[in-house]
Scaffold this motif. Structure first.
Motif: not given
Length: 308
Positions: A112-125
């Motif tokens: 969920x931190x990678x470019x393949x993850x659409x939603x920003x819940x994890x990479x945004x936080x």
């Protein structure tokens, strides 16, 4: 570039105070042998040792099935991550520590931190400040820090197409986080509020932007290469999709979390009121069986505008 970002993020891993240490130890004992590391974030991290602040952690585990006592809870954690728990502890001096912790598998965190993850819940936080606490070994520590580097890169890459340069570091990151906040049920709606949040760690964000795109000019402004029109259009379309799917997913997770602790439904409804201004008074039956009543509650809240 990667080494510079790693150095910036590593400096955030400050030793925890005794209150945080005790709560983390207690959480580990609730899920014996499963906890791989803690990620400490949120307002209590910003204010450090303020007992009035609820502690916020992501607890990274190795197995949902072995972490939860209930197989249904384990399945829901995998299907609608993360699973949210509430915990409180009274110390010897009578100081009450309250804690909200979210359980996510280490492998899911990495994805969920990678470019393949659409939603920003994890990479945004986790492109924002957080402290890695008590990793079980060096390999786990390296995996988490590598994932956080990817989160920073991801956040920056989906912000660049939204920016008209030259720009300050604060303006750059605030623009990205405002877009991220708009995909969730959060109170930070305005650009100025996002800038205020970023400005608390001004030097950190300046250093990250320098590591990613080079030094600012003599006026402290960053001149970024402008993406093509096609890339800008694609980026804006993905942000639209995040808003389209993000708020309903947040609503599902919020209602799901109501079943994890006593008084959970009232806690969730207070949170929704703070974020959206929408109020709803549940019946005793709804408080007792929040998951069973979740479709009805969710529909009523939606009609009132809680998830818009």
């Amino acid at each position: 570039m990667t080494d510079l970002i790693l150095d910036i993020l590593t400096h955030e891993n400050l030793p925890p105070n005794p209150r945080v240490t005790d709560v983390c130890r207690a959480i580990s004992e609730r899920h014996p042998g499963r906890v791989q590391a803690f990620l400490y974030y949120g307002s209590s991290l910003r204010d450090m040792d303020n007992p009035e602040k609820m502690l916020d952690f992501y607890v990274l585990v190795d197995s949902y099935r072995k972490t939860h006592k209930s197989p249904i809870r384990a399945a829901l954690n995998a299907l609608i991550p993360p699973a949210v728990y509430y915990y409180e502890m009274m110390d010897a001096d009578g100081v009450l520590s309250t804690c909200k912790y979210s359980i996510l598998s280490l492998s899911a965190f990495e994805k969920k931190c990678t470019q393949s993850a659409l939603l920003s819940q994890i990479w945004g936080r986790f492109s924002q400040p957080s402290a890695l606490l008590f990793p079980v070994n060096e390999d786990v520590e390296n995996r988490i820090m590598s994932a956080r580097i990817e989160a920073v890169k991801h956040m920056a890459s989906v912000t660049v197409p939204l920016i008209n340069t030259p720009v300050t570091s604060t303006q750059f990151w605030a623009k990205g986080y405002r877009e991220s906040y708009r995909t969730e049920l959060r109170p930070e709606a305005s650009e100025s509020r996002s800038e205020e949040i970023v400005d608390r760690y001004k030097l950190r964000y300046e250093n990250l932007l320098t590591a990613l795109y080079g030094e600012p000019n003599t006026e402290g402004l960053f001149n970024l290469d402008k993406p093509s029109s096609a890339n800008i259009s694609a980026c804006k379309s993905r942000w639209f999709l995040r808003r389209l799917f993000g708020k309903p997913m947040t609503a599902i997770r919020v209602v799901n979390s109501a079943a994890t602790f006593d008084g959970g439904l009232d806690y969730v409804l207070r949170k929704l009121k703070n974020h959206s201004g929408v109020t709803l008074t549940p019946t005793e039956a709804q408080r007792k069986h929040p998951v069973l009543w979740s479709p009805v509650l969710g529909w009523k809240l939606w009609r009132k505008g809680a998830f818009r």
